[in-house]
Design a protein around this motif. Structure first.
Motif, PDB file in Angstrom:
ATOM      1  N   LYS A  80       0.838  -1.203   0.000  1.00 36.98           N
ATOM      2  CA  LYS A  80       0.000   0.000   0.000  1.00 36.98           C
ATOM      3  C   LYS A  80       0.878   1.260   0.000  1.00 36.98           C
ATOM      4  CE  LYS A  80      -1.827   0.921   3.911  1.00 36.98           C
ATOM      5  NZ  LYS A  80      -2.609   0.712   5.152  1.00 36.98           N
ATOM      6  N   TYR A  81       1.952   1.262   0.797  1.00 37.49           N
ATOM      7  CA  TYR A  81       2.866   2.411   0.832  1.00 37.49           C
ATOM      8  C   TYR A  81       3.520   2.632  -0.532  1.00 37.49           C
ATOM      9  CZ  TYR A  81       2.579   1.570   5.912  1.00 37.49           C
ATOM     10  OH  TYR A  81       2.145   1.360   7.199  1.00 37.49           O
ATOM     11  N   SER A  82       3.834   1.544  -1.236  1.00 37.44           N
ATOM     12  CA  SER A  82       4.500   1.688  -2.536  1.00 37.44           C
ATOM     13  C   SER A  82       3.575   2.353  -3.556  1.00 37.44           C
ATOM     14  CB  SER A  82       4.985   0.329  -3.050  1.00 37.44           C
ATOM     15  OG  SER A  82       3.896  -0.504  -3.404  1.00 37.44           O
ATOM     16  N   PHE A  83       2.283   2.011  -3.522  1.00 37.29           N
ATOM     17  CA  PHE A  83       1.327   2.641  -4.441  1.00 37.29           C
ATOM     18  C   PHE A  83       1.099   4.109  -4.079  1.00 37.29           C
ATOM     19  CE2 PHE A  83       0.372  -1.710  -5.679  1.00 37.29           C
ATOM     20  CZ  PHE A  83       0.102  -1.573  -7.028  1.00 37.29           C
ATOM     21  N   VAL A  84       1.074   4.406  -2.788  1.00 39.76           N
ATOM     22  CA  VAL A  84       0.966   5.808  -2.350  1.00 39.76           C
ATOM     23  C   VAL A  84       2.156   6.602  -2.875  1.00 39.76           C
ATOM     24  CG1 VAL A  84       1.108   7.328  -0.336  1.00 39.76           C
ATOM     25  CG2 VAL A  84      -0.433   5.366  -0.305  1.00 39.76           C
ATOM     26  N   GLY A  85       3.353   6.010  -2.752  1.00 37.79           N
ATOM     27  CA  GLY A  85       4.552   6.679  -3.244  1.00 37.79           C
ATOM     28  C   GLY A  85       4.494   6.905  -4.740  1.00 37.79           C
ATOM     29  N   PHE A  86       3.982   5.917  -5.483  1.00 39.32           N
ATOM     30  CA  PHE A  86       3.883   6.056  -6.943  1.00 39.32           C
ATOM     31  C   PHE A  86       2.941   7.203  -7.315  1.00 39.32           C
ATOM     32  CE2 PHE A  86       2.327   5.331 -11.177  1.00 39.32           C
ATOM     33  CZ  PHE A  86       3.419   4.832 -11.871  1.00 39.32           C
ATOM     34  N   PHE A  87       1.823   7.294  -6.614  1.00 38.53           N
ATOM     35  CA  PHE A  87       0.850   8.346  -6.939  1.00 38.53           C
ATOM     36  C   PHE A  87       1.441   9.740  -6.728  1.00 38.53           C
ATOM     37  CE2 PHE A  87      -2.498  11.292  -5.438  1.00 38.53           C
ATOM     38  CZ  PHE A  87      -3.199  11.417  -6.637  1.00 38.53           C
ATOM     39  N   TYR A  88       2.000   9.982  -5.552  1.00 42.15           N
ATOM     40  CA  TYR A  88       2.511  11.319  -5.258  1.00 42.15           C
ATOM     41  C   TYR A  88       3.791  11.625  -6.037  1.00 42.15           C
ATOM     42  CZ  TYR A  88      -1.034  11.921  -1.696  1.00 42.15           C
ATOM     43  OH  TYR A  88      -2.248  12.052  -1.059  1.00 42.15           O
ATOM     44  N   SER A  89       4.558  10.591  -6.389  1.00 39.84           N
ATOM     45  CA  SER A  89       5.728  10.805  -7.248  1.00 39.84           C
ATOM     46  C   SER A  89       5.276  11.185  -8.661  1.00 39.84           C
ATOM     47  CB  SER A  89       6.582   9.533  -7.318  1.00 39.84           C
ATOM     48  OG  SER A  89       7.179   9.254  -6.077  1.00 39.84           O
ATOM     49  N   GLY A  90       4.173  10.573  -9.095  1.00 40.86           N
ATOM     50  CA  GLY A  90       3.678  10.819 -10.442  1.00 40.86           C
ATOM     51  C   GLY A  90       3.105  12.193 -10.669  1.00 40.86           C
ATOM     52  N   ILE A  91       2.647  12.852  -9.609  1.00 38.27           N
ATOM     53  CA  ILE A  91       2.002  14.162  -9.788  1.00 38.27           C
ATOM     54  C   ILE A  91       2.870  15.320  -9.302  1.00 38.27           C
ATOM     55  CG2 ILE A  91      -0.314  13.165  -9.656  1.00 38.27           C
ATOM     56  CD1 ILE A  91      -0.494  14.241  -6.776  1.00 38.27           C
ATOM     57  N   GLY A 313       0.352   4.008 -21.153  1.00 39.76           N
ATOM     58  CA  GLY A 313      -0.922   3.886 -20.452  1.00 39.76           C
ATOM     59  C   GLY A 313      -0.860   2.882 -19.320  1.00 39.76           C
ATOM     60  N   LEU A 314      -0.137   1.775 -19.541  1.00 41.67           N
ATOM     61  CA  LEU A 314      -0.045   0.736 -18.520  1.00 41.67           C
ATOM     62  C   LEU A 314       0.982   1.056 -17.449  1.00 41.67           C
ATOM     63  CD1 LEU A 314      -0.332  -2.467 -20.742  1.00 41.67           C
ATOM     64  CD2 LEU A 314      -1.995  -1.684 -19.052  1.00 41.67           C
ATOM     65  N   ASN A 315       2.186   1.505 -17.882  1.00 47.61           N
ATOM     66  CA  ASN A 315       3.252   1.695 -16.875  1.00 47.61           C
ATOM     67  C   ASN A 315       3.185   3.030 -16.149  1.00 47.61           C
ATOM     68  OD1 ASN A 315       4.517   3.677 -18.495  1.00 47.61           O
ATOM     69  ND2 ASN A 315       5.978   2.238 -19.359  1.00 47.61           N
ATOM     70  N   PHE A 316       2.236   3.898 -16.538  1.00 56.68           N
ATOM     71  CA  PHE A 316       2.081   5.156 -15.793  1.00 56.68           C
ATOM     72  C   PHE A 316       0.622   5.447 -15.451  1.00 56.68           C
ATOM     73  CE2 PHE A 316       1.621   9.826 -15.518  1.00 56.68           C
ATOM     74  CZ  PHE A 316       2.356  10.017 -14.366  1.00 56.68           C
ATOM     75  N   TYR A 317      -0.227   5.661 -16.455  1.00 59.79           N
ATOM     76  CA  TYR A 317      -1.584   6.130 -16.176  1.00 59.79           C
ATOM     77  C   TYR A 317      -2.441   5.069 -15.492  1.00 59.79           C
ATOM     78  CZ  TYR A 317      -0.180  10.061 -19.028  1.00 59.79           C
ATOM     79  OH  TYR A 317       0.494  11.148 -19.507  1.00 59.79           O
ATOM     80  N   ALA A 324      -3.979   6.182  -7.064  1.00 59.28           N
ATOM     81  CA  ALA A 324      -4.858   7.235  -6.565  1.00 59.28           C
ATOM     82  C   ALA A 324      -5.944   6.638  -5.663  1.00 59.28           C
ATOM     83  CB  ALA A 324      -5.497   7.990  -7.726  1.00 59.28           C
ATOM     84  N   VAL A 325      -6.497   5.509  -6.085  1.00 61.56           N
ATOM     85  CA  VAL A 325      -7.504   4.820  -5.271  1.00 61.56           C
ATOM     86  C   VAL A 325      -6.888   4.367  -3.949  1.00 61.56           C
ATOM     87  CG1 VAL A 325      -9.014   2.801  -5.132  1.00 61.56           C
ATOM     88  CG2 VAL A 325      -8.841   4.078  -7.274  1.00 61.56           C
ATOM     89  N   THR A 326      -5.657   3.838  -4.012  1.00 60.66           N
ATOM     90  CA  THR A 326      -4.957   3.393  -2.803  1.00 60.66           C
ATOM     91  C   THR A 326      -4.673   4.567  -1.878  1.00 60.66           C
ATOM     92  OG1 THR A 326      -3.885   1.656  -4.113  1.00 60.66           O
ATOM     93  CG2 THR A 326      -2.966   2.108  -1.941  1.00 60.66           C
ATOM     94  N   ALA A 327      -4.246   5.700  -2.451  1.00 61.60           N
ATOM     95  CA  ALA A 327      -3.953   6.892  -1.646  1.00 61.60           C
ATOM     96  C   ALA A 327      -5.211   7.404  -0.951  1.00 61.60           C
ATOM     97  CB  ALA A 327      -3.348   7.986  -2.528  1.00 61.60           C
ATOM     98  N   MET A 328      -6.346   7.357  -1.657  1.00 63.60           N
ATOM     99  CA  MET A 328      -7.615   7.764  -1.046  1.00 63.60           C
ATOM    100  C   MET A 328      -7.984   6.832   0.100  1.00 63.60           C
ATOM    101  SD  MET A 328      -9.884   8.768  -4.418  1.00 63.60           S
ATOM    102  CE  MET A 328     -11.383   8.941  -3.469  1.00 63.60           C
ATOM    103  N   TYR A 329      -7.780   5.540  -0.105  1.00 66.81           N
ATOM    104  CA  TYR A 329      -8.056   4.561   0.947  1.00 66.81           C
ATOM    105  C   TYR A 329      -7.202   4.846   2.179  1.00 66.81           C
ATOM    106  CZ  TYR A 329      -7.774   0.164   3.531  1.00 66.81           C
ATOM    107  OH  TYR A 329      -7.774  -0.771   4.527  1.00 66.81           O
TER     108      TYR A 329
END
Length: 350
Positions: A80-91, A313-317, A324-329
């Motif tokens: 879960k932390y890794s997906f949060v990191g990906f989201f905030y790194s991406g934006i 589309g797959l490796n980023f968006y 984003a869904v994980t970060a909201m959770y």
């Protein structure tokens, strides 16, 4: 949403619009969509799973290191932390927002700041180190072919390799130098006080010094367990290769032949190396330009923008949406726990 977040969102959408223009410039959209539909569903699913593995692998590394320092740690939480990191790194520009938000949620869920900092720093250093080593190896053994594919964009590759290498050196110095880390922590506090973001507090300074000492102890522990660092290095290499391999899955899924899996992976690696350190949210726009330059001789006609849409589309968006869904959770989970804590304190008072 505050003003800063609105500006960041507007800038992200502006880059997204420019990226769409770059992708479809000079191409008929219907033709590109038709080319995308030639991808085998089996390969599409395999590519999507590979993308998910890429992000989840960081969570496995966080879990492995954090478990070594603190004991039992849920694997799901670390993924879960890794997906949060990906989201905030991406934006955020240069992916600067990822680790601070990971650290925030890790601290909220009971992990020591010092241990979490060491784990995230180790993962970041190894992540950059593996990419830098791959970049050097490509230059040593594939330089002539790479220049033939990239042309004038080879200089962007050199810049990306230099920036990644420089960052690895800086991060390693910060990790192994307790004085340097302590100076950075206390210097950051001093700057925030001057900007009136933080108030003067002697207790805070003591806590920061204590955290810096604990950080150094955790670094010493990891250095003394080289097998753990070796595991992270191997898994990071596999993780890096997975996202490069995904492009080959797109290539094969479109029914194309003639290029080896190694050539495809090296070209995709060159794109990552060139854009990884550039100060753009998600490296939008420049990634697509580099992709066109690198794969112009591999995917012909409408297949080039089609493969770019699928790969990017797959490796980023796709990952950004999942993240984003994980970060909201995570946000609502932490908020709910905070509300429960306040209710319990109120009940205790009454």
């Amino acid at each position: 949403m505050n003003r800063k977040n609105l500006i960041s969102a507007a800038f992200f959408l502006l880059l997204l619009t420019a990226t769409i223009v770059v992708i479809f410039q000079g191409n008929d959209m219907n033709t590109v969509v038709a080319a995308m539909q030639t991808l085998s569903p089996v390969y599409l699913v395999a590519a999507a799973l590979t993308a998910l593995f890429f992000t989840s692998a960081e969570g496995i590394m966080i879990w492995y290191l954090l478990d070594s320092l603190e004991g039992k740690t849920p694997l799901f939480s670390c993924i879960k932390y890794s997906f949060v990191g990906f989201f905030y790194s991406g934006i955020t520009p240069s992916a600067t927002g990822g680790q601070p938000m990971q650290l925030y949620y890790m601290q909220k869920e009971g992990h020591k700041v010092s241990d979490s900092s060491v784990v995230l720093m180790t993962v970041a250093v190894v992540y950059k180190l593996v990419l830098a080593l791959m970049g050097v190896a490509i230059l040593l053994f594939y330089r002539t072919q790479l220049m033939g594919y990239l042309g004038n964009y080879i200089y962007l590759y050199y810049l990306g390799l230099f920036l990644n290498t420089a960052l690895v050196v800086i991060l390693l110095f910060v990790m192994i130098s307790p004085r340097c880390f302590k100076s950075l922590v206390l210097g950051g506090e001093a700057v925030l006080k001057k900007l009136h973001i933080l108030k003067k507090s002697g207790k805070r300074k003591e806590k920061l010094i204590e955290m810096a000492d604990q950080y150094h102890e955790a670094v010493v522990f990891l250095i003394g367990h080289k097998n753990k660092i070796a595991f992270v290095l191997i898994l990071t290499f596999i993780q890096r290769c997975s996202v490069f391999f995904m492009t080959w899955l797109i290539y094969k899924g479109m029914g194309l032949t003639g290029e080896s899996v190694l050539s495809i992976m090296i070209l995709q690696a060159s794109v990552y190396i060139a854009v990884d350190m550039l100060p753009l949210p998600g490296a939008q726009g420049i990634t697509e330009i580099m992709y066109k330059a690198s794969f112009g001789q591999v995917f012909k006609g409408a297949l080039l923008p089609a493969s770019m849409c699928l790969t990017r589309g797959l490796n980023f968006y796709f990952l950004l949406i999942v993240s984003a869904v994980t970060a909201m959770y995570c946000h609502f989970s932490v908020r709910r726990k905070g509300l429960k804590g306040s209710w319990r304190s109120e009940e205790a008072k009454s």
